[in-house]
Design an enzyme around this catalytic site. Structure first.
Site, PDB file in Angstrom:
ATOM      1  N   CYS A   1       6.210  -7.446   1.364  1.00 54.56           N
ATOM      2  CA  CYS A   1       7.631  -7.670   1.654  1.00 54.56           C
ATOM      3  C   CYS A   1       8.060  -9.145   1.700  1.00 54.56           C
ATOM      4  O   CYS A   1       7.364  -9.985   2.257  1.00 54.56           O
ATOM      5  CB  CYS A   1       8.031  -7.060   2.986  1.00 54.56           C
ATOM      6  SG  CYS A   1       7.665  -5.310   3.098  1.00 54.56           S
TER       7      CYS A   1
ATOM      8  N   ARG B   1       6.152 -10.774  -3.710  1.00 56.21           N
ATOM      9  CA  ARG B   1       5.595 -10.334  -2.421  1.00 56.21           C
ATOM     10  C   ARG B   1       5.695  -8.826  -2.230  1.00 56.21           C
ATOM     11  O   ARG B   1       5.114  -8.270  -1.307  1.00 56.21           O
ATOM     12  CB  ARG B   1       6.344 -11.015  -1.273  1.00 56.21           C
ATOM     13  CG  ARG B   1       6.184 -12.505  -1.257  1.00 56.21           C
ATOM     14  CD  ARG B   1       6.898 -13.068  -0.062  1.00 56.21           C
ATOM     15  NE  ARG B   1       6.320 -12.575   1.153  1.00 56.21           N
ATOM     16  CZ  ARG B   1       5.316 -13.147   1.794  1.00 56.21           C
ATOM     17  NH1 ARG B   1       4.786 -14.246   1.318  1.00 56.21           N
ATOM     18  NH2 ARG B   1       4.845 -12.640   2.907  1.00 56.21           N
TER      19      ARG B   1
ATOM     20  N   TRP C   1       7.351  -3.881  -0.034  1.00 59.03           N
ATOM     21  CA  TRP C   1       6.044  -3.346  -0.415  1.00 59.03           C
ATOM     22  C   TRP C   1       5.741  -2.304   0.641  1.00 59.03           C
ATOM     23  O   TRP C   1       5.482  -2.638   1.793  1.00 59.03           O
ATOM     24  CB  TRP C   1       5.004  -4.467  -0.411  1.00 59.03           C
ATOM     25  CG  TRP C   1       3.662  -4.069  -0.916  1.00 59.03           C
ATOM     26  CD1 TRP C   1       3.234  -4.091  -2.210  1.00 59.03           C
ATOM     27  CD2 TRP C   1       2.534  -3.613  -0.143  1.00 59.03           C
ATOM     28  NE1 TRP C   1       1.933  -3.673  -2.289  1.00 59.03           N
ATOM     29  CE2 TRP C   1       1.475  -3.366  -1.035  1.00 59.03           C
ATOM     30  CE3 TRP C   1       2.324  -3.376   1.211  1.00 59.03           C
ATOM     31  CZ2 TRP C   1       0.239  -2.912  -0.620  1.00 59.03           C
ATOM     32  CZ3 TRP C   1       1.076  -2.915   1.630  1.00 59.03           C
ATOM     33  CH2 TRP C   1       0.058  -2.693   0.713  1.00 59.03           C
TER      34      TRP C   1
ATOM     35  N   ASN D   1       9.072  -7.695   7.678  1.00 60.66           N
ATOM     36  CA  ASN D   1       7.792  -7.660   6.993  1.00 60.66           C
ATOM     37  C   ASN D   1       6.718  -7.496   8.061  1.00 60.66           C
ATOM     38  O   ASN D   1       6.704  -8.267   9.016  1.00 60.66           O
ATOM     39  CB  ASN D   1       7.579  -8.972   6.219  1.00 60.66           C
ATOM     40  CG  ASN D   1       6.167  -9.120   5.707  1.00 60.66           C
ATOM     41  OD1 ASN D   1       5.489  -8.127   5.458  1.00 60.66           O
ATOM     42  ND2 ASN D   1       5.711 -10.359   5.568  1.00 60.66           N
ATOM     43  N   GLY D   2       5.854  -6.496   7.900  1.00 60.15           N
ATOM     44  CA  GLY D   2       4.799  -6.293   8.891  1.00 60.15           C
ATOM     45  C   GLY D   2       4.656  -4.816   9.196  1.00 60.15           C
ATOM     46  O   GLY D   2       5.217  -3.968   8.502  1.00 60.15           O
TER      47      GLY D   2
ATOM     48  N   GLU E   1     -15.440 -11.781 -10.029  1.00 51.79           N
ATOM     49  CA  GLU E   1     -14.031 -12.156 -10.117  1.00 51.79           C
ATOM     50  C   GLU E   1     -13.417 -11.613 -11.415  1.00 51.79           C
ATOM     51  O   GLU E   1     -12.287 -11.131 -11.430  1.00 51.79           O
ATOM     52  CB  GLU E   1     -13.904 -13.689 -10.029  1.00 51.79           C
ATOM     53  CG  GLU E   1     -12.530 -14.254 -10.251  1.00 51.79           C
ATOM     54  CD  GLU E   1     -11.472 -13.748  -9.266  1.00 51.79           C
ATOM     55  OE1 GLU E   1     -11.821 -13.066  -8.283  1.00 51.79           O
ATOM     56  OE2 GLU E   1     -10.286 -14.001  -9.529  1.00 51.79           O
TER      57      GLU E   1
ATOM     58  N   LYS F   1     -10.121  -9.054 -11.777  1.00 56.26           N
ATOM     59  CA  LYS F   1      -8.930  -9.331 -12.601  1.00 56.26           C
ATOM     60  C   LYS F   1      -8.611  -8.145 -13.501  1.00 56.26           C
ATOM     61  O   LYS F   1      -7.466  -7.725 -13.615  1.00 56.26           O
ATOM     62  CB  LYS F   1      -9.124 -10.578 -13.493  1.00 56.26           C
ATOM     63  CG  LYS F   1      -9.187 -11.910 -12.818  1.00 56.26           C
ATOM     64  CD  LYS F   1      -7.864 -12.377 -12.237  1.00 56.26           C
ATOM     65  CE  LYS F   1      -7.735 -11.942 -10.814  1.00 56.26           C
ATOM     66  NZ  LYS F   1      -8.042 -12.816  -9.750  1.00 56.26           N
TER      67      LYS F   1
ATOM     68  N   GLU G   1      -7.309  -5.115 -11.410  1.00 64.23           N
ATOM     69  CA  GLU G   1      -6.020  -5.168 -10.723  1.00 64.23           C
ATOM     70  C   GLU G   1      -4.823  -5.258 -11.651  1.00 64.23           C
ATOM     71  O   GLU G   1      -3.741  -4.821 -11.280  1.00 64.23           O
ATOM     72  CB  GLU G   1      -5.981  -6.284  -9.680  1.00 64.23           C
ATOM     73  CG  GLU G   1      -6.022  -7.677 -10.228  1.00 64.23           C
ATOM     74  CD  GLU G   1      -6.003  -8.751  -9.139  1.00 64.23           C
ATOM     75  OE1 GLU G   1      -5.461  -8.507  -8.065  1.00 64.23           O
ATOM     76  OE2 GLU G   1      -6.551  -9.823  -9.393  1.00 64.23           O
TER      77      GLU G   1
ATOM     78  N   HIS H   1     -31.944  -0.121 -11.585  1.00 68.28           N
ATOM     79  CA  HIS H   1     -32.087   0.570 -10.296  1.00 68.28           C
ATOM     80  C   HIS H   1     -31.001   1.627 -10.109  1.00 68.28           C
ATOM     81  O   HIS H   1     -30.803   2.119  -9.007  1.00 68.28           O
ATOM     82  CB  HIS H   1     -32.060  -0.450  -9.147  1.00 68.28           C
ATOM     83  CG  HIS H   1     -33.165  -1.453  -9.243  1.00 68.28           C
ATOM     84  ND1 HIS H   1     -34.481  -1.112  -9.072  1.00 68.28           N
ATOM     85  CD2 HIS H   1     -33.149  -2.773  -9.546  1.00 68.28           C
ATOM     86  CE1 HIS H   1     -35.241  -2.189  -9.243  1.00 68.28           C
ATOM     87  NE2 HIS H   1     -34.452  -3.208  -9.534  1.00 68.28           N
TER      88      HIS H   1
ATOM     89  N   LYS I   1       1.264 -10.101  -3.241  1.00 65.51           N
ATOM     90  CA  LYS I   1       0.611 -11.410  -3.298  1.00 65.51           C
ATOM     91  C   LYS I   1      -0.051 -11.781  -1.972  1.00 65.51           C
ATOM     92  O   LYS I   1      -1.187 -12.202  -1.945  1.00 65.51           O
ATOM     93  CB  LYS I   1       1.651 -12.465  -3.691  1.00 65.51           C
ATOM     94  CG  LYS I   1       1.094 -13.868  -3.842  1.00 65.51           C
ATOM     95  CD  LYS I   1       0.254 -14.004  -5.073  1.00 65.51           C
ATOM     96  CE  LYS I   1      -0.389 -15.349  -5.221  1.00 65.51           C
ATOM     97  NZ  LYS I   1      -1.564 -15.265  -6.113  1.00 65.51           N
TER      98      LYS I   1
HETATM   99  C1  F6R Z   1      -6.765 -11.079  -6.564  1.00 67.21           C
HETATM  100  C2  F6R Z   1      -6.069 -11.640  -5.418  1.00 67.21           C
HETATM  101  C3  F6R Z   1      -6.435 -11.140  -4.064  1.00 67.21           C
HETATM  102  C4  F6R Z   1      -6.425 -12.299  -3.062  1.00 67.21           C
HETATM  103  C5  F6R Z   1      -6.675 -11.783  -1.641  1.00 67.21           C
HETATM  104  C6  F6R Z   1      -6.734 -12.913  -0.646  1.00 67.21           C
HETATM  105  O1  F6R Z   1      -6.313 -11.622  -7.748  1.00 67.21           O
HETATM  106  O2  F6R Z   1      -5.216 -12.470  -5.547  1.00 67.21           O
HETATM  107  O3  F6R Z   1      -7.673 -10.509  -4.075  1.00 67.21           O
HETATM  108  O4  F6R Z   1      -7.401 -13.218  -3.431  1.00 67.21           O
HETATM  109  O5  F6R Z   1      -5.645 -10.894  -1.279  1.00 67.21           O
HETATM  110  O6  F6R Z   1      -5.581 -13.679  -0.658  1.00 67.21           O
HETATM  111  P1  F6R Z   1      -5.547 -15.117  -0.036  1.00 67.21           P
HETATM  112  O7  F6R Z   1      -6.367 -16.007  -0.883  1.00 67.21           O
HETATM  113  O8  F6R Z   1      -4.093 -15.503  -0.031  1.00 67.21           O
HETATM  114  O9  F6R Z   1      -6.110 -14.986   1.332  1.00 67.21           O
END
Ligand code: F6R
Length: 614
Positions: free
Chosen positions: A2, A28, A75, A101-102, A485, A489, A492, A508, A609
């Site tokens: 949010c 967000r 969100w 938000n929360g 990582e 990517k 997601e 294994h 985000k």
């Molecule tokens: C993946 C991504 C998330 C963030 C995670 C932590 O692309 O962006 O996995 O890395 O939510 O976010 P921060 O770094 O803001 O604590």
């Protein structure tokens, strides 16, 4: 999670500011949108399920006019995305509007009490209850503010809240607990917002609110209070003025600048962000202080979530290999697994791009409560993590808007590499000339990244992973950490099941899944030439293998029908440099797969985000 924006202006229409703020905050949360404007003696409320652009054009929002208003991008947490669950929400009288938000934890109790007292609750959200709570407190209060404070005191959980009411058309009330909220100070207007990009077009002067703070803004003043167990304490204006920060991020940095998506723009920005991280930290006393704290610690714990956790894995490897210090990685939401053994003398490295991730902050608080000291590594000045850390290392990557982290991952690795080197120097594991030698190499990481982006754009097909439902992304040593990582990517933003595990584990168990044509990507790094054997295992079972490696070492595998080798240029054999040529390939792969499959990589489903809920 949010996005909130609220604007109070003296003599300008606030809807253009709110509309642009909503566009800037959409990253967000993007399942529904809404706006409330104070007009005449009533509130104009428009809200709907869907994205910001459709909302703004459907309701012709920019034709609305008023001097005070709120906006919200949602969100969903309490109640699925729908028109009725979209914010703003109102009380029974329709004279109070709120955005939030929360997550309110005592939702069920509050709801039952409000219903017994005759309130008509229209939505499934926890937010709406707060509007009714304020309304409920009005008969017992001498002012709206008192009712607001009494309502806030009844909430448990996390919230960033902005409220307007028709009785005081020129005010926005706000409160913060564990969800980010800032105030932007303008000339003849003030803005309340979840995040910096929403107000950058109008002001760079901000006050970052702390947990337990609440108050109100008008167009010309900010009144701030702290809600404590002893009651409400006023934050004096002089103290408030010392908290005003100047934000250096530019509007251009927070806009797409001709790129179709923020994610692509941010992939391309990496040479600049990496350089900025290097140059901003290499001489920074905070980094030296962090290195000395790290070196003199008893145990080192590295924590974070998602991509930030992955950067922490690379850090721990570097710490072990270069500074000869053992550290322990823990996913932030799992801090309970180890917190009983953490205590005085331990140092926690908490990594968070936003500095507002709930899980990471909770881990930090749990470790601190047991006596550990905290080094925060974050991109956001004034974020909760920066305020709760003993020492802060800033990534200085500029704003990252795309939900999938790209440039902040490489900047995290850069800042943590510098921390490793200074820790090694502090402990006498490397001498000054050895450190300087490695620093010279690291100072070239941005050039290596620029070349890698160019090469990746050439090598990654326009329409990759066609027909793939499930893939493996494997590596050994450093490669296994980068592969994690890479897989995140792909998952997601392209919605393809991408599993990552250390390549040596195939035999294994996981190799049982491999059949003819099964896609397997290898991230091959120079520390693990034995990965050749893992490639052969996969080849023998008919997997379709793509190996991505740097050109500074020789891998004993011949390309063939089902084995492709992509070599990204890197002359140096320095392990600290190897992530920079490799990661762009996988960022571009995920990006292109997402776009080719018709998705919007900036707005992956079910994600937001900054994850400010538990
Ligand atoms: C993946 C991504 C998330 C963030 C995670 C932590 O692309 O962006 O996995 O890395 O939510 O976010 P921060 O770094 O803001 O604590």
């Amino acid at each position: 999670m949010c996005g909130i924006i609220g604007v109070c202006a003296l003599n300008r229409n606030v809807t253009p500011i709110i509309s642009l703020g909503l566009r800037r905050l959409e990253y967000r949360g993007y399942d529904s949108v809404g706006i409330a404007i104070v007009s005449g003696d009533g509130l104009i409320i428009r809200k709907a399920k869907g994205d910001v652009d459709s909302f703004l054009s459907k309701f012709k929002v920019e034709e609305l006019s008023g001097l005070t208003g709120l906006g919200h991008t949602r969100w969903a947490t309490h109640g699925p995305p729908s028109d009725v669950n979209a914010h703003p929400h109102t009380d029974c009288s329709g004279r109070i509007a709120i955005v939030h938000n929360g997550v309110i934890r005592n939702y069920n109790t509050i709801k039952r009490v409000l219903e017994l007292r005759g309130h008509r609750i229209a939505s499934e959200t926890d937010t709406e209850l707060i509007a009714h709570l304020i309304e409920d407190e009005m008969p017992f209060s001498s002012s709206f503010f008192e009712a607001f404070v009494r309502a806030i005191s009844r909430l448990e959980g996390s919230y960033a809240i902005a409220v307007i009411n028709v009785e005081e058309p020129n005010r926005i009330y706000f409160a913060r607990m564990k969800s980010p909220l800032i105030i932007g100070l303008g000339e003849g207007f003030n803005i309340v917002s979840s995040d910096i990009p929403a107000l950058l077009d109008y002001t760079r002067r901000v006050i970052v609110l702390e947990d337990g703070e609440l108050g109100w803004v008008t167009a010309t003043e900010v009144k701030l209070f702290k809600l404590t167990e002893l009651g409400l304490i006023r934050v004096e204006d002089d103290d408030l003025s010392t908290r005003v920060r100047f934000i250096e991020w530019s509007v251009e940095e927070a806009s797409k600048q001709g790129f179709p998506h923020f994610m692509l723009k941010e992939i391309f920005e990496q040479p600049y962000s990496i350089k900025s991280t290097y140059e901003g930290n290499v001489e920074d006393p905070a980094l030296r202080m962090a290195a000395s704290m790290l070196w003199s610690s008893r145990n080192i714990i590295v924590t974070g979530a998602g991509t930030s956790y992955h950067a922490g894995l690379v850090f721990s490897y570097y710490l072990s290999r270069i500074a000869r210090r053992l550290s322990y990685n823990i996913i932030a939401s799992e801090h309970k697994l180890i917190e009983d053994s953490v205590g005085k003398g331990d140092v926690v490295i908490a990594i968070s791009q936003s500095g507002e991730t709930f899980d990471t902050l909770e881990a930090v608080r749990a470790f601190k409560a047991r006596g550990a000291r905290v080094i925060g590594v974050t991109n956001v000045v004034g974020s909760a993590l920066s305020r709760e850390s003993d020492v802060v290392v800033y990534m200085r990557a500029g704003p990252e808007i795309g939900v999938a982290a790209t440039k902040t991952y490489t900047s995290q690795i850069m800042s943590l590499s510098l921390l490793t080197l200074f820790a090694a120097l502090e402990g006498g594991v490397l001498d000054r000339s050895e450190v300087e030698d490695k620093l010279v190499k690291l100072s070239r990481a941005h050039e290596i990244t620029a070349k890698a982006i160019e090469e990746s754009l050439k090598h990654v097909p326009e329409n990759p992973l066609v027909g793939s439902k499930s893939i493996y992304m494997l590596g050994r040593g450093l490669g296994s950490l980068i592969a994690r990582e890479a897989a995140l990517k792909v998952k997601e933003i392209a919605y393809i099941h991408a599993e990552s595990y250390p390549a040596g584990e195939s035999k294994h168990g996981p190799i049982a899944l491999v059949e003819k044509g099964f896609p397997v990507y290898f991230v091959a790094t120079s520390d693990s030439p034995e990965i050749a054997g893992n490639v052969m295992e996969m080849r023998a079972r008919g997997a379709h293998v793509t190996i991505v490696k740097t050109s500074n070492w020789r891998l004993d595998v011949e390309p063939g029908d089902s084995v492709e080798i992509v070599e990204i240029p890197l002359e140096d054999s320095e392990i600290l440099l190897e992530p920079y040529p490799l990661i762009p390939y996988f960022q571009v792969l995920a990006y292109r797969a997402s776009v080719a499959r018709g998705y919007n990589p900036d707005k992956p489903r079910n994600l937001a985000k900054t994850v400010t809920v538990e």
